[in-house]
Scaffold this motif. Structure first.
Motif, PDB file in Angstrom:
ATOM      1  N   GLY A  23       0.809  -1.215   0.000  1.00 40.57           N
ATOM      2  CA  GLY A  23       0.000   0.000   0.000  1.00 40.57           C
ATOM      3  C   GLY A  23       0.838   1.258   0.000  1.00 40.57           C
ATOM      4  N   PHE A  24       2.161   1.110  -0.120  1.00 39.65           N
ATOM      5  CA  PHE A  24       3.041   2.271  -0.064  1.00 39.65           C
ATOM      6  C   PHE A  24       4.267   2.032  -0.939  1.00 39.65           C
ATOM      7  CE2 PHE A  24       6.532   4.677   1.926  1.00 39.65           C
ATOM      8  CZ  PHE A  24       5.988   5.948   1.878  1.00 39.65           C
ATOM      9  N   TYR A  25       4.529   2.966  -1.845  1.00 40.82           N
ATOM     10  CA  TYR A  25       5.683   2.862  -2.732  1.00 40.82           C
ATOM     11  C   TYR A  25       6.409   4.199  -2.773  1.00 40.82           C
ATOM     12  CZ  TYR A  25       3.440  -1.307  -4.641  1.00 40.82           C
ATOM     13  OH  TYR A  25       2.859  -2.537  -4.793  1.00 40.82           O
ATOM     14  N   VAL A  26       7.720   4.131  -2.773  1.00 38.27           N
ATOM     15  CA  VAL A  26       8.547   5.305  -3.032  1.00 38.27           C
ATOM     16  C   VAL A  26       9.437   4.944  -4.212  1.00 38.27           C
ATOM     17  CG1 VAL A  26      10.309   6.869  -2.161  1.00 38.27           C
ATOM     18  CG2 VAL A  26       8.552   6.022  -0.612  1.00 38.27           C
ATOM     19  N   ILE A  27       9.339   5.735  -5.256  1.00 38.58           N
ATOM     20  CA  ILE A  27      10.174   5.545  -6.436  1.00 38.58           C
ATOM     21  C   ILE A  27      11.144   6.719  -6.447  1.00 38.58           C
ATOM     22  CG2 ILE A  27      10.224   5.289  -8.936  1.00 38.58           C
ATOM     23  CD1 ILE A  27       7.229   4.507  -8.738  1.00 38.58           C
ATOM     24  N   PHE A  28      12.438   6.402  -6.376  1.00 37.82           N
ATOM     25  CA  PHE A  28      13.404   7.495  -6.294  1.00 37.82           C
ATOM     26  C   PHE A  28      14.602   7.256  -7.190  1.00 37.82           C
ATOM     27  CE2 PHE A  28      14.493   4.458  -3.039  1.00 37.82           C
ATOM     28  CZ  PHE A  28      15.877   4.461  -2.952  1.00 37.82           C
ATOM     29  N   GLY A  29      15.139   8.363  -7.680  1.00 35.36           N
ATOM     30  CA  GLY A  29      16.302   8.319  -8.538  1.00 35.36           C
ATOM     31  C   GLY A  29      16.570   9.686  -9.122  1.00 35.36           C
ATOM     32  N   GLU A  30      17.774   9.871  -9.622  1.00 35.10           N
ATOM     33  CA  GLU A  30      18.182  11.174 -10.145  1.00 35.10           C
ATOM     34  C   GLU A  30      17.649  11.461 -11.545  1.00 35.10           C
ATOM     35  OE1 GLU A  30      22.407  11.677  -9.877  1.00 35.10           O
ATOM     36  OE2 GLU A  30      22.434  11.003  -7.797  1.00 35.10           O
ATOM     37  N   ASN A  31      17.279  10.428 -12.286  1.00 38.39           N
ATOM     38  CA  ASN A  31      16.814  10.619 -13.649  1.00 38.39           C
ATOM     39  C   ASN A  31      15.290  10.722 -13.665  1.00 38.39           C
ATOM     40  OD1 ASN A  31      15.955  10.164 -16.361  1.00 38.39           O
ATOM     41  ND2 ASN A  31      17.948   9.286 -16.820  1.00 38.39           N
ATOM     42  N   PRO A  32      14.744  11.931 -13.861  1.00 37.12           N
ATOM     43  CA  PRO A  32      13.283  12.096 -13.807  1.00 37.12           C
ATOM     44  C   PRO A  32      12.529  11.295 -14.863  1.00 37.12           C
ATOM     45  CG  PRO A  32      14.367  14.185 -14.323  1.00 37.12           C
ATOM     46  CD  PRO A  32      15.436  13.176 -14.112  1.00 37.12           C
ATOM     47  N   ALA A 131       9.113   2.682   6.109  1.00 41.16           N
ATOM     48  CA  ALA A 131       8.623   2.556   4.730  1.00 41.16           C
ATOM     49  C   ALA A 131       9.099   1.258   4.105  1.00 41.16           C
ATOM     50  CB  ALA A 131       9.090   3.749   3.900  1.00 41.16           C
ATOM     51  N   GLN A 132      10.323   0.879   4.396  1.00 39.18           N
ATOM     52  CA  GLN A 132      10.872  -0.361   3.860  1.00 39.18           C
ATOM     53  C   GLN A 132      10.153  -1.575   4.429  1.00 39.18           C
ATOM     54  OE1 GLN A 132      15.056  -0.920   4.713  1.00 39.18           O
ATOM     55  NE2 GLN A 132      15.378  -1.759   2.675  1.00 39.18           N
ATOM     56  N   ALA A 133       9.777  -1.510   5.690  1.00 40.04           N
ATOM     57  CA  ALA A 133       9.088  -2.634   6.326  1.00 40.04           C
ATOM     58  C   ALA A 133       7.656  -2.783   5.817  1.00 40.04           C
ATOM     59  CB  ALA A 133       9.089  -2.453   7.843  1.00 40.04           C
ATOM     60  N   VAL A 134       6.993  -1.671   5.558  1.00 35.62           N
ATOM     61  CA  VAL A 134       5.579  -1.698   5.186  1.00 35.62           C
ATOM     62  C   VAL A 134       5.377  -1.751   3.676  1.00 35.62           C
ATOM     63  CG1 VAL A 134       3.438  -0.362   5.254  1.00 35.62           C
ATOM     64  CG2 VAL A 134       4.876  -0.495   7.275  1.00 35.62           C
ATOM     65  N   GLY A 135       6.198  -1.019   2.948  1.00 36.56           N
ATOM     66  CA  GLY A 135       5.980  -0.876   1.511  1.00 36.56           C
ATOM     67  C   GLY A 135       7.147  -1.337   0.690  1.00 36.56           C
ATOM     68  N   ALA A 136       7.269  -0.711  -0.465  1.00 36.23           N
ATOM     69  CA  ALA A 136       8.363  -1.045  -1.386  1.00 36.23           C
ATOM     70  C   ALA A 136       9.070   0.235  -1.790  1.00 36.23           C
ATOM     71  CB  ALA A 136       7.812  -1.752  -2.619  1.00 36.23           C
ATOM     72  N   LEU A 137      10.378   0.202  -1.694  1.00 32.50           N
ATOM     73  CA  LEU A 137      11.209   1.318  -2.122  1.00 32.50           C
ATOM     74  C   LEU A 137      11.889   0.902  -3.419  1.00 32.50           C
ATOM     75  CD1 LEU A 137      12.818   2.146   1.320  1.00 32.50           C
ATOM     76  CD2 LEU A 137      10.786   3.152   0.300  1.00 32.50           C
ATOM     77  N   ILE A 138      11.675   1.674  -4.465  1.00 32.30           N
ATOM     78  CA  ILE A 138      12.205   1.328  -5.772  1.00 32.30           C
ATOM     79  C   ILE A 138      13.220   2.387  -6.174  1.00 32.30           C
ATOM     80  CG2 ILE A 138      11.648   0.916  -8.189  1.00 32.30           C
ATOM     81  CD1 ILE A 138       8.816   0.122  -7.180  1.00 32.30           C
ATOM     82  N   GLU A 139      14.474   1.974  -6.201  1.00 33.88           N
ATOM     83  CA  GLU A 139      15.547   2.895  -6.549  1.00 33.88           C
ATOM     84  C   GLU A 139      15.873   2.742  -8.028  1.00 33.88           C
ATOM     85  OE1 GLU A 139      19.113   2.433  -4.253  1.00 33.88           O
ATOM     86  OE2 GLU A 139      20.035   4.211  -5.157  1.00 33.88           O
ATOM     87  N   ILE A 140      15.845   3.861  -8.722  1.00 29.81           N
ATOM     88  CA  ILE A 140      16.203   3.881 -10.128  1.00 29.81           C
ATOM     89  C   ILE A 140      17.673   4.276 -10.189  1.00 29.81           C
ATOM     90  CG2 ILE A 140      15.719   4.864 -12.395  1.00 29.81           C
ATOM     91  CD1 ILE A 140      13.361   3.279 -11.135  1.00 29.81           C
ATOM     92  N   ALA A 141      18.495   3.351 -10.651  1.00 32.49           N
ATOM     93  CA  ALA A 141      19.943   3.578 -10.670  1.00 32.49           C
ATOM     94  C   ALA A 141      20.299   4.704 -11.628  1.00 32.49           C
ATOM     95  CB  ALA A 141      20.661   2.301 -11.084  1.00 32.49           C
ATOM     96  N   LYS A 142      21.364   5.373 -11.290  1.00 36.94           N
ATOM     97  CA  LYS A 142      21.861   6.446 -12.137  1.00 36.94           C
ATOM     98  C   LYS A 142      22.338   5.845 -13.461  1.00 36.94           C
ATOM     99  CE  LYS A 142      25.174  10.204 -12.226  1.00 36.94           C
ATOM    100  NZ  LYS A 142      26.203  10.935 -11.506  1.00 36.94           N
ATOM    101  N   MET A 143      21.983   6.514 -14.550  1.00 36.50           N
ATOM    102  CA  MET A 143      22.403   6.032 -15.856  1.00 36.50           C
ATOM    103  C   MET A 143      23.597   6.868 -16.309  1.00 36.50           C
ATOM    104  SD  MET A 143      20.347   5.499 -19.419  1.00 36.50           S
ATOM    105  CE  MET A 143      19.136   4.474 -18.645  1.00 36.50           C
TER     106      MET A 143
END
Length: 175
Positions: A23-32, A131-143
């Motif tokens: 029920g919770f996601y964080v999508i993060f990374g430097e490339n928009p 957030a990591q325990a409850v949801g999913a953290l999705i890291e977008i690697a730097k290209m």
């Protein structure tokens, strides 16, 4: 690509944590662009395009109020499997509402999904651990620049059915 394999691994780990959808996601990374693509892919896996009008709430991060976001998450979905709240570029929202978001993660809504996209994510905070325990953290690697031509060729093929040779994709990256 390497990025997609990494994302799939993260998503599989999150799915293995529980049989139900997080029920919770964080999508993060430097490339928009890549963050936006992953966000769109996630939205497509949760809601069909015809369900978005009734089940998607997408306020601007600067204008989002925590009370409205929590109300939307707790509202039962109408004509859709889940109610989705998407906040793009959510750094100001997260910074202003960290305590309330942590409290929400203690008892998340079974019918709502919160998706946040951010440029950077501090992995040393209590909020990260929760957030990591409850949801999913999705890291977008730097290209890196040497990876861009191959990504561009694969993207053109998958998205538009256009075949680019290596030299053409390198030229496009330089432009």
């Amino acid at each position: 690509s390497e990025n997609e394999q990494r994302i799939n691994t993260v998503v599989k780990k999150a799915a293995a944590k529980s049989d139900k959808q997080s029920g919770f996601y964080v999508i993060f990374g430097e490339n928009p662009f890549l963050v936006s693509k992953e966000c769109e892919k996630m939205l497509n896996s949760i809601l069909r395009p015809d369900q978005r009008a009734m089940a998607l709430y997408e306020p601007k991060a600067e204008d989002a109020r925590i009370a409205d976001v929590l109300d939307e998450l707790r509202t039962l979905p109408f004509l859709a499997p889940k109610r989705v709240v998407l906040i793009k570029d959510a750094e100001p929202f997260v910074k202003a509402n960290t305590e309330q978001l942590e409290a929400y993660l203690d008892d998340p809504s079974p019918s709502g999904i919160l998706i946040l996209t951010v440029t950077s994510w501090d992995k040393r905070t209590r909020f990260h651990k929760k957030a990591q325990a409850v949801g999913a953290l999705i890291e977008i690697a730097k290209m890196y620049s040497n990876q861009m031509p191959a990504y561009l060729a694969a993207y053109a093929q998958q998205t538009h059915g256009i075949r680019l040779d290596v030299q053409c994709s390198r030229f496009l990256v330089e432009l």
